[in-house]
Design a protein around this motif. Sequence first.
Motif, PDB file in Angstrom:
ATOM      1  N   ALA A   1      -1.497   7.069  -0.234  1.00  0.00           N
ATOM      2  CA  ALA A   1      -1.069   6.124   0.807  1.00  0.00           C
ATOM      3  C   ALA A   1       0.234   5.436   0.429  1.00  0.00           C
ATOM      4  O   ALA A   1       1.130   5.273   1.267  1.00  0.00           O
ATOM      5  CB  ALA A   1      -2.163   5.094   1.040  1.00  0.00           C
ATOM      6  N   GLU A   2       0.353   5.052  -0.843  1.00  0.00           N
ATOM      7  CA  GLU A   2       1.560   4.348  -1.281  1.00  0.00           C
ATOM      8  C   GLU A   2       2.772   5.267  -1.315  1.00  0.00           C
ATOM      9  O   GLU A   2       3.848   4.907  -0.837  1.00  0.00           O
ATOM     10  CB  GLU A   2       1.327   3.741  -2.669  1.00  0.00           C
ATOM     11  CG  GLU A   2       2.521   2.959  -3.202  1.00  0.00           C
ATOM     12  CD  GLU A   2       2.266   2.326  -4.549  1.00  0.00           C
ATOM     13  OE1 GLU A   2       3.172   1.615  -5.049  1.00  0.00           O
ATOM     14  OE2 GLU A   2       1.179   2.545  -5.129  1.00  0.00           O
ATOM     15  N   GLU A   3       2.591   6.456  -1.859  1.00  0.00           N
ATOM     16  CA  GLU A   3       3.703   7.393  -2.000  1.00  0.00           C
ATOM     17  C   GLU A   3       4.265   7.816  -0.643  1.00  0.00           C
ATOM     18  O   GLU A   3       5.483   7.915  -0.467  1.00  0.00           O
ATOM     19  CB  GLU A   3       3.244   8.632  -2.777  1.00  0.00           C
ATOM     20  CG  GLU A   3       4.294   9.712  -2.944  1.00  0.00           C
ATOM     21  CD  GLU A   3       5.422   9.315  -3.883  1.00  0.00           C
ATOM     22  OE1 GLU A   3       6.508   9.917  -3.784  1.00  0.00           O
ATOM     23  OE2 GLU A   3       5.222   8.408  -4.722  1.00  0.00           O
ATOM     24  N   LEU A   4       3.390   8.052   0.329  1.00  0.00           N
ATOM     25  CA  LEU A   4       3.838   8.531   1.635  1.00  0.00           C
ATOM     26  C   LEU A   4       3.986   7.400   2.653  1.00  0.00           C
ATOM     27  O   LEU A   4       4.306   7.660   3.813  1.00  0.00           O
ATOM     28  CB  LEU A   4       2.850   9.580   2.164  1.00  0.00           C
ATOM     29  CG  LEU A   4       2.660  10.826   1.288  1.00  0.00           C
ATOM     30  CD1 LEU A   4       1.791  11.845   2.003  1.00  0.00           C
ATOM     31  CD2 LEU A   4       3.996  11.437   0.893  1.00  0.00           C
ATOM     32  N   ASN A   5       3.726   6.175   2.221  1.00  0.00           N
ATOM     33  CA  ASN A   5       3.867   4.998   3.090  1.00  0.00           C
ATOM     34  C   ASN A   5       3.031   5.142   4.359  1.00  0.00           C
ATOM     35  O   ASN A   5       3.492   4.866   5.471  1.00  0.00           O
ATOM     36  CB  ASN A   5       5.340   4.768   3.448  1.00  0.00           C
ATOM     37  CG  ASN A   5       5.598   3.389   4.024  1.00  0.00           C
ATOM     38  OD1 ASN A   5       4.904   2.427   3.683  1.00  0.00           O
ATOM     39  ND2 ASN A   5       6.575   3.288   4.907  1.00  0.00           N
ATOM     40  N   LEU A   6       1.786   5.573   4.172  1.00  0.00           N
ATOM     41  CA  LEU A   6       0.874   5.734   5.303  1.00  0.00           C
ATOM     42  C   LEU A   6       0.076   4.449   5.512  1.00  0.00           C
ATOM     43  O   LEU A   6      -0.306   3.769   4.559  1.00  0.00           O
ATOM     44  CB  LEU A   6      -0.093   6.891   5.045  1.00  0.00           C
ATOM     45  CG  LEU A   6       0.530   8.285   4.966  1.00  0.00           C
ATOM     46  CD1 LEU A   6      -0.507   9.294   4.480  1.00  0.00           C
ATOM     47  CD2 LEU A   6       1.096   8.701   6.312  1.00  0.00           C
ATOM     48  N   LYS A   7      -0.185   4.123   6.752  1.00  0.00           N
ATOM     49  CA  LYS A   7      -1.037   2.993   7.048  1.00  0.00           C
ATOM     50  C   LYS A   7      -2.491   3.338   6.711  1.00  0.00           C
ATOM     51  O   LYS A   7      -2.879   4.503   6.732  1.00  0.00           O
ATOM     52  CB  LYS A   7      -0.927   2.606   8.528  1.00  0.00           C
ATOM     53  CG  LYS A   7       0.416   1.996   8.914  1.00  0.00           C
ATOM     54  CD  LYS A   7       0.387   1.479  10.346  1.00  0.00           C
ATOM     55  CE  LYS A   7       1.637   0.687  10.674  1.00  0.00           C
ATOM     56  NZ  LYS A   7       1.575   0.088  12.036  1.00  0.00           N
TER      57      LYS A   7
END
Length: 264
Positions: free
Chosen positions: A162-168
């Motif tokens: 989630a952090e690496e791909l900036n996903l909600k």
Amino acid sequence: MAPPHDDKAAAEVNDEQIPKRPISNILFIIAMQTEASPLVDKFQLAEDPDSVFPKGVPWVRYYGKYKDLNINIVCPGKDTVLGVDCVGTVSASLLTYASIQALQPDLIINAGTSGGFKAKGASVGDVYLASDVAFHDRRIPIPVFDLYGVGSRQACSTPNLAEELNLKVGKLSTGDSLDMSPHDEEAMVANDATIKDMEGAAIAYVADLLKVPAIFLKAVTDIVDGDKPTAEEFLQNLLAVTAALDLAATKVVDFINGKSCSEL
């Protein structure tokens, strides 16, 4: 409401169940052909000419190799009478069970479109990873059966992804209807849902039953608590949002390559 649970104890149990070896076999479960086709093309997958599934079912499997990963994409296919995609929890749970038995995946990815709640910050085109999944239309007003009906489960923990791909990240609520009745709305609020779909909690149930880690990647096509009719908004945005889902799913697979579930 979901049953109370000990987060620390749950995390310890989940850690014990998550394999430490690198992921090798990924199983995508995707409800609609429109949602699946871009990924089939992206990963250059071939349709299975000799189905691993029982004779007569409309289920479709695509397979191939991408980087170090064996990838399978399965879809419930078209209804044999009406010719529409076999959406909903019944087809999803049957397909998930049969696919796990036949393909022995290390990780399930349920990728698809969803509704989103603007009150929880969702907008059309947003892509979410679900942290938790639950049902909102299995109303059994008897003690303990009510909790069984909700069927709350945690998705495989993916903080690094989630952090690496900036996903909600948000909670997913599942039901067999595209629209929302007052009862469904009340249940979704109780589920603290940010996104809603028609398959996720059913897939989570089977994955949990057979101890296969599962993540849920959902792209928002319509705003559940918005002003536009749900069906109209869904059809209007389906193709554009599917493109966003395709891009996110490709990035997810690239991130997973060479990693174990515990590194997600």
